[in-house]
Motif scaffolding. Sequence first.
Motif, PDB file in Angstrom:
ATOM      1  N   ASP A   1      42.082  48.590  35.682  1.00 49.87           N
ATOM      2  CA  ASP A   1      41.178  49.435  36.470  1.00 49.87           C
ATOM      3  C   ASP A   1      39.705  49.244  36.117  1.00 49.87           C
ATOM      4  OD1 ASP A   1      41.133  50.535  33.988  1.00 49.87           O
ATOM      5  OD2 ASP A   1      41.622  52.578  34.590  1.00 49.87           O
TER       6      ASP A   1
ATOM      7  N   TYR B   1      43.987  42.829  45.071  1.00 50.98           N
ATOM      8  CA  TYR B   1      43.492  43.450  43.841  1.00 50.98           C
ATOM      9  C   TYR B   1      43.668  44.965  43.890  1.00 50.98           C
ATOM     10  CZ  TYR B   1      41.527  38.858  43.022  1.00 50.98           C
ATOM     11  OH  TYR B   1      41.385  37.501  42.830  1.00 50.98           O
ATOM     12  N   ASN B   2      44.793  45.426  43.372  1.00 47.87           N
ATOM     13  CA  ASN B   2      45.070  46.861  43.282  1.00 47.87           C
ATOM     14  C   ASN B   2      46.060  47.096  42.140  1.00 47.87           C
ATOM     15  OD1 ASN B   2      48.003  47.172  44.330  1.00 47.87           O
ATOM     16  ND2 ASN B   2      47.013  45.892  45.907  1.00 47.87           N
TER      17      ASN B   2
ATOM     18  N   LYS C   1      34.760  48.057  42.331  1.00 45.50           N
ATOM     19  CA  LYS C   1      34.578  48.805  43.569  1.00 45.50           C
ATOM     20  C   LYS C   1      34.350  47.829  44.715  1.00 45.50           C
ATOM     21  CE  LYS C   1      31.959  52.620  45.560  1.00 45.50           C
ATOM     22  NZ  LYS C   1      30.840  53.591  45.358  1.00 45.50           N
ATOM     23  N   GLY C   2      35.131  47.975  45.756  1.00 45.09           N
ATOM     24  CA  GLY C   2      35.020  47.075  46.897  1.00 45.09           C
ATOM     25  C   GLY C   2      36.141  46.062  46.975  1.00 45.09           C
ATOM     26  N   ASP C   3      36.885  45.866  45.859  1.00 48.19           N
ATOM     27  CA  ASP C   3      38.043  44.960  45.881  1.00 48.19           C
ATOM     28  C   ASP C   3      39.103  45.501  46.837  1.00 48.19           C
ATOM     29  OD1 ASP C   3      36.978  43.158  44.159  1.00 48.19           O
ATOM     30  OD2 ASP C   3      38.070  43.833  42.391  1.00 48.19           O
ATOM     31  N   ARG C   4      39.722  44.619  47.589  1.00 48.58           N
ATOM     32  CA  ARG C   4      40.726  45.027  48.570  1.00 48.58           C
ATOM     33  C   ARG C   4      41.957  44.126  48.481  1.00 48.58           C
ATOM     34  NH1 ARG C   4      37.744  48.643  48.697  1.00 48.58           N
ATOM     35  NH2 ARG C   4      36.701  49.688  50.454  1.00 48.58           N
ATOM     36  N   GLY C   5      42.994  44.513  49.200  1.00 53.84           N
ATOM     37  CA  GLY C   5      44.180  43.671  49.354  1.00 53.84           C
ATOM     38  C   GLY C   5      44.899  43.410  48.056  1.00 53.84           C
TER      39      GLY C   5
ATOM     40  N   ILE D   1      39.456  45.301  38.172  1.00 54.14           N
ATOM     41  CA  ILE D   1      39.232  45.615  39.594  1.00 54.14           C
ATOM     42  C   ILE D   1      37.910  46.357  39.738  1.00 54.14           C
ATOM     43  CG2 ILE D   1      40.122  46.932  41.559  1.00 54.14           C
ATOM     44  CD1 ILE D   1      42.922  46.422  40.459  1.00 54.14           C
TER      45      ILE D   1
ATOM     46  N   ASN E   1      48.534  49.626  42.460  1.00 50.85           N
ATOM     47  CA  ASN E   1      49.439  50.603  43.066  1.00 50.85           C
ATOM     48  C   ASN E   1      50.820  50.614  42.406  1.00 50.85           C
ATOM     49  OD1 ASN E   1      47.399  51.189  44.842  1.00 50.85           O
ATOM     50  ND2 ASN E   1      48.181  49.874  46.481  1.00 50.85           N
TER      51      ASN E   1
END
Length: 328
Positions: free
Chosen positions: A230, A255-256, A249-253, A247, A258
């Motif tokens: 994180d 890069y998570n 701020k702004g990372d998508r797809g 990761i 979950n």
Amino acid sequence: MKNTLTEAIETLKQLPELYVEKALKAIREINDEHKEEVNSKIKPCPECESKAVVRNGHKHRKQSYLCRRCGKSFTETSNTALCNSHSGEAVWKQVIKDTVNGISIEKTANNLCLQHETVFNMRHKILLAVEEEERNHPIKLSGVCEADETYILESYKGNRIPENFWRKSRKHGAVASKPGLSNEYICVCAGIERDGNAIAKAVNRANAGKDDIDKVFSEHVSESTLLLSDGAKAYLVLDGKCKVHAIKKGDRGFYNINTVNNYHSFIKERNRTARGFATKYLNRYNSFFSKIFRKTELVVDQIYDLLCGMNNSYHTNKEIQTMRILMI
């Protein structure tokens, strides 16, 4: 999962006495066939591994054997976690199922007509066996993995809190006396492959530092591991031992984190259902949750086979209450 043994007991309770007698007769015949099958597959001597063994009476209603080479006697459960247990395979598998499903010890004891203390000891032998397996064969996280911390409220369940204790006693399932993150919370570091193994270890009160992160993950990662975190700087201590991606701020797809958050939810839900696990046993439960998370019904048989392994995994009831307890 169906609680097969519990259903069988409830069905027998509802049958007329004549049919209960017939059912018991049929069960005894099946049991005799099972004993013959077991006897036809005699295990080698656990002391010297010789196959020159003969039957030697019974111990705790189990067939005992004598080794002609070294003179040692043993049963099919000698040197296993089930050694000296008076319960059979069906009862042990039921306790494993209930532990996997998060059923309380009290309910399991009532369903199986056993004492609460007996089921407690059986459950912790299961937890300890799984923890020892993890210690002896550390899980290697490979591929894309996620790591993060979660926080579990400390619990002195089963202990009497002294009058001069640093905080007031609280009921099981109560909330912390202070808002936000405090030293009443135990930090659990967790890592998980996106489609595979998981690990979790309680390391500290409140936040985890670099030393904690290194202690938990260093033996579980390799240079081929991509660890998504994180953004906490403490994870940079693993840089070089694996690839670390914080990761932003702004990372998508892709890069998570979950998946590891899902794992955290599973741990917390089990903790809520139990109204808090005793902190001293927390890492045993963490090892067990790592074993069963996202697994199928086959995990019950896998755990039972682990208990049956002649690998000197037997521990007394006193030992399971004092061995490697968490002191933080």
